[in-house]
Design a protein around this motif. Structure first.
Motif, short mmCIF file in Angstrom:
data_model
loop_
_atom_site.label_atom_id
_atom_site.label_comp_id
_atom_site.label_asym_id
_atom_site.label_seq_id
_atom_site.Cartn_x
_atom_site.Cartn_y
_atom_site.Cartn_z
N LEU A 29 9.60 -53.97 48.08
CA LEU A 29 10.03 -55.29 47.87
C LEU A 29 11.69 -55.32 47.44
O LEU A 29 12.39 -56.35 48.15
CB LEU A 29 9.28 -55.99 46.93
N MET A 30 11.75 -54.39 46.87
CA MET A 30 13.03 -54.12 46.31
C MET A 30 14.14 -53.76 47.31
O MET A 30 15.14 -54.35 47.45
CB MET A 30 13.16 -53.19 45.19
N HIS A 31 13.63 -52.93 48.44
CA HIS A 31 14.52 -52.82 49.44
C HIS A 31 14.63 -53.87 50.30
O HIS A 31 15.51 -54.03 50.96
CB HIS A 31 13.73 -51.28 50.26
N ASP A 32 13.65 -54.86 50.50
CA ASP A 32 13.67 -55.81 51.25
C ASP A 32 14.72 -56.94 50.68
O ASP A 32 15.29 -57.55 51.75
CB ASP A 32 12.33 -56.70 51.55
N PHE A 33 14.72 -57.23 49.51
CA PHE A 33 15.50 -58.00 48.80
C PHE A 33 17.06 -57.50 48.88
O PHE A 33 17.76 -58.21 49.08
CB PHE A 33 15.23 -58.06 47.15
N LYS A 34 17.28 -56.32 48.80
CA LYS A 34 18.63 -55.75 48.92
C LYS A 34 19.20 -55.70 50.50
O LYS A 34 20.28 -56.27 50.64
CB LYS A 34 18.49 -54.05 48.62
N THR A 63 22.15 -59.61 54.26
CA THR A 63 22.03 -60.43 55.22
C THR A 63 22.26 -61.80 55.09
O THR A 63 21.75 -62.73 55.83
CB THR A 63 20.79 -60.09 56.20
N TYR A 64 22.21 -62.24 53.70
CA TYR A 64 22.16 -63.47 53.39
C TYR A 64 21.01 -64.49 53.47
O TYR A 64 20.95 -65.43 53.78
CB TYR A 64 23.40 -64.41 53.87
N THR A 65 19.91 -63.56 53.50
CA THR A 65 18.59 -64.20 53.62
C THR A 65 18.21 -64.94 52.32
O THR A 65 18.10 -64.38 51.35
CB THR A 65 17.75 -63.02 53.92
N SER A 66 17.31 -65.87 52.45
CA SER A 66 16.63 -66.57 51.23
C SER A 66 15.47 -65.56 50.61
O SER A 66 14.83 -65.16 51.16
CB SER A 66 16.04 -67.70 51.70
N PRO A 67 15.93 -65.62 49.31
CA PRO A 67 14.77 -64.76 48.66
C PRO A 67 13.42 -65.11 48.61
O PRO A 67 12.48 -64.38 48.62
CB PRO A 67 15.26 -64.72 47.06
N ARG A 68 13.27 -66.66 48.87
CA ARG A 68 12.11 -67.24 48.85
C ARG A 68 11.28 -66.64 50.01
O ARG A 68 10.02 -66.53 50.34
CB ARG A 68 12.19 -68.60 48.59
N SER A 69 12.21 -66.81 51.04
CA SER A 69 11.76 -66.30 52.29
C SER A 69 11.29 -65.13 52.35
O SER A 69 10.13 -64.80 53.12
CB SER A 69 12.71 -66.66 53.44
N MET A 70 12.20 -64.15 51.90
CA MET A 70 11.79 -62.84 51.75
C MET A 70 10.40 -62.63 51.03
O MET A 70 9.43 -61.90 51.48
CB MET A 70 12.82 -62.06 51.14
N LEU A 71 10.21 -63.31 49.86
CA LEU A 71 8.97 -63.00 49.14
C LEU A 71 7.61 -63.62 49.64
O LEU A 71 6.55 -63.05 50.11
CB LEU A 71 9.01 -63.84 47.74
N LEU A 72 7.87 -64.79 50.51
CA LEU A 72 6.92 -65.40 51.51
C LEU A 72 6.51 -64.40 52.72
O LEU A 72 5.24 -64.20 52.82
CB LEU A 72 7.24 -66.54 51.92
N SER A 73 7.40 -63.80 53.29
CA SER A 73 7.01 -63.05 54.40
C SER A 73 6.59 -61.52 53.82
O SER A 73 5.52 -61.16 54.52
CB SER A 73 8.44 -62.55 55.02
N GLN A 74 6.85 -61.11 52.54
CA GLN A 74 6.14 -59.92 52.09
C GLN A 74 4.74 -60.32 51.60
O GLN A 74 3.81 -59.62 52.09
CB GLN A 74 6.82 -59.65 50.78
#
Length: 263
Positions: free
Chosen positions: A76-81, A86-97
């Motif tokens: 998850l840390m790698h994905d957030f980095k 890429t200026y991706t929404s953190p909420r979208s990243m967490l939901l995708s995870q």
């Protein structure tokens, strides 16, 4: 797995969030997933506590449990980095995870049983030898015997370096910024001990390049260093395949760096 008592599972789930935070923090500093090392610690501890009768199976299950939970935090840390770059929404990243984890709970067991049923997994003479299974089983057997099987002065060295890590972090955090910036990070110092000297040399050369780049063109370096570093890491990983093929044909590089014992 009846060999693993319920209270060991409960303790593992209680400790997992703290260990996951530590692993995520370490991944942020070093970009390396240390989940396997946390799993090995759990393996040795549970195997030693359970004893000779059921210690091997209990240690292996506890290792897999801790490693799986802690590894997710690093991923998850790698994905957030990556999302930050890429200026991706953190909420979208967490939901995708979360969605990916749910899908993995179904796909991973199916894939495992597909291999388990279709191939002779674990056979030393077969196509899928599963060498890590043998390695971890031997570690569990070692853990059953307790700390008495460790090399001489091993625990004393662990205590000493643990105290050094705490002291270095305290000095770094409490001292003035001009002084603290020169105090090394114990987490980053520990990585070369785990993966070998070649990693330290790579990081040293890369750090010198980044330092010089920032001195010459600071704004350009801030933007381009992550992209250049990513390209170098990907290139190093992709080169493993042609390097292996060349090694099979007996082709050796014209220049290489090797480390030999002093004896």
């Amino acid at each position: 797995f009846p060999q693993l008592k319920w209270y060991f599972v409960a303790v593992a789930y209680i400790l997992a969030p703290a260990l996951g935070f530590c692993n995520a923090y370490g991944a942020g500093l070093t970009d390396i997933n240390m989940a396997y090392n946390y799993g090995k610690v759990a393996l040795f501890m549970v195997a030693a506590l359970v004893g000779k009768n059921d210690g091997v199976v209990s240690g292996l299950v506890a290792c897999g449990l801790i490693k799986s939970i802690v590894s997710i935090c690093s991923d998850l840390m790698h994905d957030f980095k990556t999302g930050h770059l890429t200026y991706t929404s953190p909420r979208s990243m967490l939901l995708s995870q979360a969605i990916g984890t749910a899908i993995g709970c179904v796909v991973a067991p199916l894939t495992f049983f597909l291999f388990y049923k279709a191939f002779d997994v674990g056979n030393p003479d077969g196509e899928y030898k599963a060498p890590y299974a043998l390695i971890y089983r031997n570690m569990a057997i070692l853990g059953v015997e307790g700390f008495s099987t460790l090399p001489q002065h091993c625990l004393q060295l662990c205590y000493g370096f643990f105290a050094f890590a705490i002291a270095a972090n305290l000095v770094r955090d409490l001292s003035p910024k001009k002084v603290g910036r020169w105090i090394p990070l114990p987490m980053a110092m520990a990585v070369p001990f785990l993966v070998g000297g070649y990693f330290a040399i790579d990081m040293c050369v890369g750090s010198l390049v980044v330092y010089a780049w920032h001195k010459l063109k600071s704004e350009e370096a801030s933007l381009m260093v992550p992209a250049v570093a990513s390209g170098l890491i990907c290139g190093d990983g992709l080169w493993i395949l042609p390097s292996s093929i060349l090694a099979l044909f007996g082709v050796h590089p014209p220049m290489c760096m090797s480390f030999f014992s002093s004896k």
